[in-house]
Design a protein around this motif. Structure first.
Motif, PDB file in Angstrom:
ATOM      1  N   UNK A 232      -7.896  43.033  15.885  1.00 52.57           N
ATOM      2  CA  UNK A 232      -8.016  44.851  14.812  1.00 52.57           C
ATOM      3  C   UNK A 232      -6.708  45.568  14.597  1.00 52.57           C
ATOM      4  N   UNK A 233      -6.751  44.938  16.292  1.00 53.23           N
ATOM      5  CA  UNK A 233      -4.803  45.685  16.305  1.00 53.23           C
ATOM      6  C   UNK A 233      -3.830  45.044  14.824  1.00 53.23           C
ATOM      7  N   UNK A 234      -4.173  43.163  14.191  1.00 55.66           N
ATOM      8  CA  UNK A 234      -3.196  43.329  13.715  1.00 55.66           C
ATOM      9  C   UNK A 234      -3.368  44.213  12.542  1.00 55.66           C
ATOM     10  N   UNK A 235      -4.238  44.630  12.672  1.00 52.56           N
ATOM     11  CA  UNK A 235      -3.918  45.644  11.170  1.00 52.56           C
ATOM     12  C   UNK A 235      -3.236  46.371  10.337  1.00 52.56           C
ATOM     13  N   UNK A 236      -3.505  47.375  12.391  1.00 51.49           N
ATOM     14  CA  UNK A 236      -2.292  47.956  12.211  1.00 51.49           C
ATOM     15  C   UNK A 236      -1.138  48.081  12.470  1.00 51.49           C
ATOM     16  N   UNK A 237      -0.097  46.728  13.045  1.00 52.81           N
ATOM     17  CA  UNK A 237       0.810  46.009  12.992  1.00 52.81           C
ATOM     18  C   UNK A 237       1.114  45.775  11.723  1.00 52.81           C
ATOM     19  N   UNK A 238      -0.489  44.988  10.501  1.00 54.23           N
ATOM     20  CA  UNK A 238       1.025  44.150  10.113  1.00 54.23           C
ATOM     21  C   UNK A 238       1.505  44.748   9.038  1.00 54.23           C
TER      22      UNK A 238
ATOM     23  N   UNK B 141       6.290  43.882   8.904  1.00 46.01           N
ATOM     24  CA  UNK B 141       7.032  43.750   7.402  1.00 46.01           C
ATOM     25  C   UNK B 141       8.184  44.206   7.575  1.00 46.01           C
ATOM     26  N   UNK B 142       7.762  45.580   7.275  1.00 48.83           N
ATOM     27  CA  UNK B 142       8.678  46.390   7.548  1.00 48.83           C
ATOM     28  C   UNK B 142       9.968  46.612   8.214  1.00 48.83           C
ATOM     29  N   UNK B 143       9.529  46.174   9.621  1.00 54.07           N
ATOM     30  CA  UNK B 143      10.359  46.203  10.625  1.00 54.07           C
ATOM     31  C   UNK B 143      11.320  44.584  10.762  1.00 54.07           C
ATOM     32  N   UNK B 144      10.441  43.633  10.803  1.00 51.55           N
ATOM     33  CA  UNK B 144      11.353  42.411  11.293  1.00 51.55           C
ATOM     34  C   UNK B 144      11.635  41.396   9.533  1.00 51.55           C
TER      35      UNK B 144
ATOM     36  N   UNK C 143       6.732  38.342   6.336  1.00 47.28           N
ATOM     37  CA  UNK C 143       5.234  38.542   7.125  1.00 47.28           C
ATOM     38  C   UNK C 143       4.909  37.735   8.650  1.00 47.28           C
ATOM     39  N   UNK C 144       4.010  38.301   9.250  1.00 47.09           N
ATOM     40  CA  UNK C 144       4.089  37.422  10.405  1.00 47.09           C
ATOM     41  C   UNK C 144       2.795  36.314  10.273  1.00 47.09           C
TER      42      UNK C 144
ATOM     43  N   UNK D 135      -5.826  34.185   8.018  1.00 48.08           N
ATOM     44  CA  UNK D 135      -6.274  35.413   7.203  1.00 48.08           C
ATOM     45  C   UNK D 135      -7.161  35.369   6.044  1.00 48.08           C
ATOM     46  N   UNK D 136      -5.454  35.817   5.652  1.00 50.63           N
ATOM     47  CA  UNK D 136      -5.705  35.269   3.720  1.00 50.63           C
ATOM     48  C   UNK D 136      -6.212  33.988   3.184  1.00 50.63           C
ATOM     49  N   UNK D 137      -5.987  33.155   3.906  1.00 53.37           N
ATOM     50  CA  UNK D 137      -7.059  31.787   3.040  1.00 53.37           C
ATOM     51  C   UNK D 137      -8.331  31.925   3.250  1.00 53.37           C
ATOM     52  N   UNK D 138      -8.163  32.447   4.650  1.00 56.63           N
ATOM     53  CA  UNK D 138      -9.770  32.248   4.331  1.00 56.63           C
ATOM     54  C   UNK D 138     -10.130  32.606   4.110  1.00 56.63           C
TER      55      UNK D 138
END
Ligand code: BGP
Length: 476
Positions: free
Chosen positions: A260-266, A270-273, A276-277, A283-286
């Motif tokens: 669930x925390x991945x939704x907070x960090x996504x 992207x914007x800092x690194x 895309x992680x 997640x998208x494929x599934x």
């Protein structure tokens, strides 16, 4: 307690244009998407209307009349000793429809006055370029951020203001709480972040991630452009940081919380690194999500990495891998209430230690300075017989969070740039559109029934915060 705040720590306060300014159709301003949002009632969400209708109440139209009173308000911020002030520039003042070729000079003139006034008081402006609003025309004619054409319109708006204020503003934030729309079953966030009501789409998550991709590209272009306009600019990514603790130490809850925390960090990933992680692809494929990307997008993201991370922090929640049933008091569908924490009158759970936890997690992840640009307690303030507002509950809330900040700095070694409590002057609540959900050090005489003369007065927390700033963080 000891005091480890650095000497140049940016103490201040935060608001957003549409929640304070009013003057919704002054000086050539176009209709913004927040101008068609009605007032909500307690527990009843605001309505998104198609256009302004006579029978509805639109609190953002007048807000707290900052548009006409900002000089006096800024003088009060200066009296508290603010080092900085965070606000946003309303896109629809500068490009009323969003797709014009040239900016509205009268809209720029308003922000010239505002920014000059801050500088006259030695207050550093911190400017959000997109805070939950966009010209309504870009929604009705283009479909909002789901349409890639909006990227260019946004970049043109940003170029106009970055250029105009190249020698006056150093700190910029591209999108307010860009990750908030990942609560895509809560339509208000999606609508205000992107102009899209995701739940109306056949495949809402598909639409959501396409929107986000367009915003990532836009943000990266603005960061790169900003650094050309002035290499000293510091341009941040901003997320809504709400740690989701596992409900128990059961491994399933641990995994559920991590996911669930991945939704907070996504978005900040992207914007800092600048890319895309790893976790997004499976997640998208599934889910069968396919995001349309142009060939040079990867390079654009790489060239536009943010300089710092800004966060809002109000609360934590918990995640249960096998919830018995939806907790009807929980604010978000995937979360549950934490039995160890008290809550505000609006059900936001109060967790100062969660701020220290959040700062440590984020600093470990990105190793970039963190600016806490929103935090605070929304409460009903009732003046006593003399008219005084003794908001000890707010002082208590903010003291505990400032102490948590200090611990994050002194005990965890986190680089925190500054702290701007939300709604430093009372303003229109974003989620409910109410006036009675107040955050300010400055009280505004304006009420949900339309009464009040907009006059300002100092709450007890005004003098308290003044002392905090004067003592560089000592809370009492
Ligand atoms: C954040 C928004 C702000 C602000 C704050 C408090 O999500 O960035 O705009 O409004 O929340 O929320 P509310 O006003 O609903 O209490």
């Amino acid at each position: 307690m000891s005091n480890k705040f650095p000497d140049n720590f940016l103490w201040g306060g935060a608001v957003a244009a549409h929640q304070v300014e009013g003057g919704w159709n002054c000086d050539g301003k176009g209709v913004s998407i927040v101008d068609v949002l009605t007032k909500g009632e307690h527990g009843v969400p605001r309505k998104i209307t198609e256009q302004v209708q006579a029978e509805e109440t639109y609190p953002n139209h007048q807000a707290v009349d900052f548009y006409h009173r900002y000089r006096d308000d800024i003088a009060m911020f200066a009296e508290m000793g603010f080092k900085c002030f965070r606000t946003s520039i309303a896109w629809s003042r500068i490009f009323p429809n969003g797709d014009e070729a040239t900016p509205n000079e009268a809209g720029l003139a308003f922000y010239d006055g505002l920014i000059d006034c801050l500088l006259e008081h030695d207050i550093e402006p911190v400017i959000t370029l997109s805070h939950f609003e966009m010209p309504h025309h870009l929604v009705s004619e283009y479909g909002g951020w789901a349409n890639r054409a909006v990227v260019d319109h946004f970049v043109r708006f940003c170029e106009a203001v970055l250029t105009r204020y190249r020698d006056k503003v150093t700190y910029w934030i591209t999108f307010n709480e860009i990750n908030n729309q990942l609560n895509w079953d809560y339509p208000l966030f999606g609508y205000c972040n992107s102009g899209v009501v995701f739940t109306e789409h056949d495949h809402p998550e598909q639409t959501l991630y396409q929107v986000l991709h367009h915003q990532f590209v836009a943000s990266a272009k603005v960061v790169a452009l900003g650094h050309v306009i002035n290499s000293e600019f510091s341009i941040g990514s901003m997320i809504h940081m709400m740690p989701l603790y596992p409900a128990t130490c059961h491994p399933d809850d641990m995994l559920a919380s991590q996911q669930a925390m991945r939704d907070k960090y996504l978005c900040s990933d992207v914007q800092i690194r600048g890319h895309y992680p790893h976790y997004i692809w499976p997640q998208w494929a599934s889910k069968g999500i396919k995001v349309v990307m142009h060939d040079d997008d990867a390079q654009i993201l790489k060239n536009g990495q943010a300089d710092f991370l800004a966060i809002s922090y109000y609360m934590t929640n918990i995640v249960d891998a096998n919830p018995p049933e939806q907790d009807e008091n929980a604010l978000f569908s995937a979360s549950r209430l934490n039995p160890h924490l008290p809550a505000s009158d609006w059900g936001w759970q109060i967790d100062p230690k969660g701020l220290r936890y959040a700062l440590s997690e984020l600093y470990e992840r990105y190793e970039l300075p963190i600016f806490v640009v929103e935090n605070g307690l929304g409460a009903v303030d009732i003046p006593d017989q003399t008219g005084a507002i003794n908001d000890d509950y707010r002082i208590d809330y903010l003291s505990q969070h400032i102490e948590a900040l200090e611990e994050a700095i002194s005990l965890d070694g986190v680089d925190v740039m500054g702290y701007t409590p939300w709604g430093c002057i009372d303003c229109v609540s974003f989620t409910t559109g109410e006036y009675r959900k107040r955050y300010g050090f400055i009280y505004v005489d304006r009420h949900d029934d339309g009464s009040g003369d907009f006059s300002r007065s100092r709450k007890k927390s005004f003098d308290w915060y003044k002392q905090v700033i004067a003592n560089n963080g000592l809370t009492g």
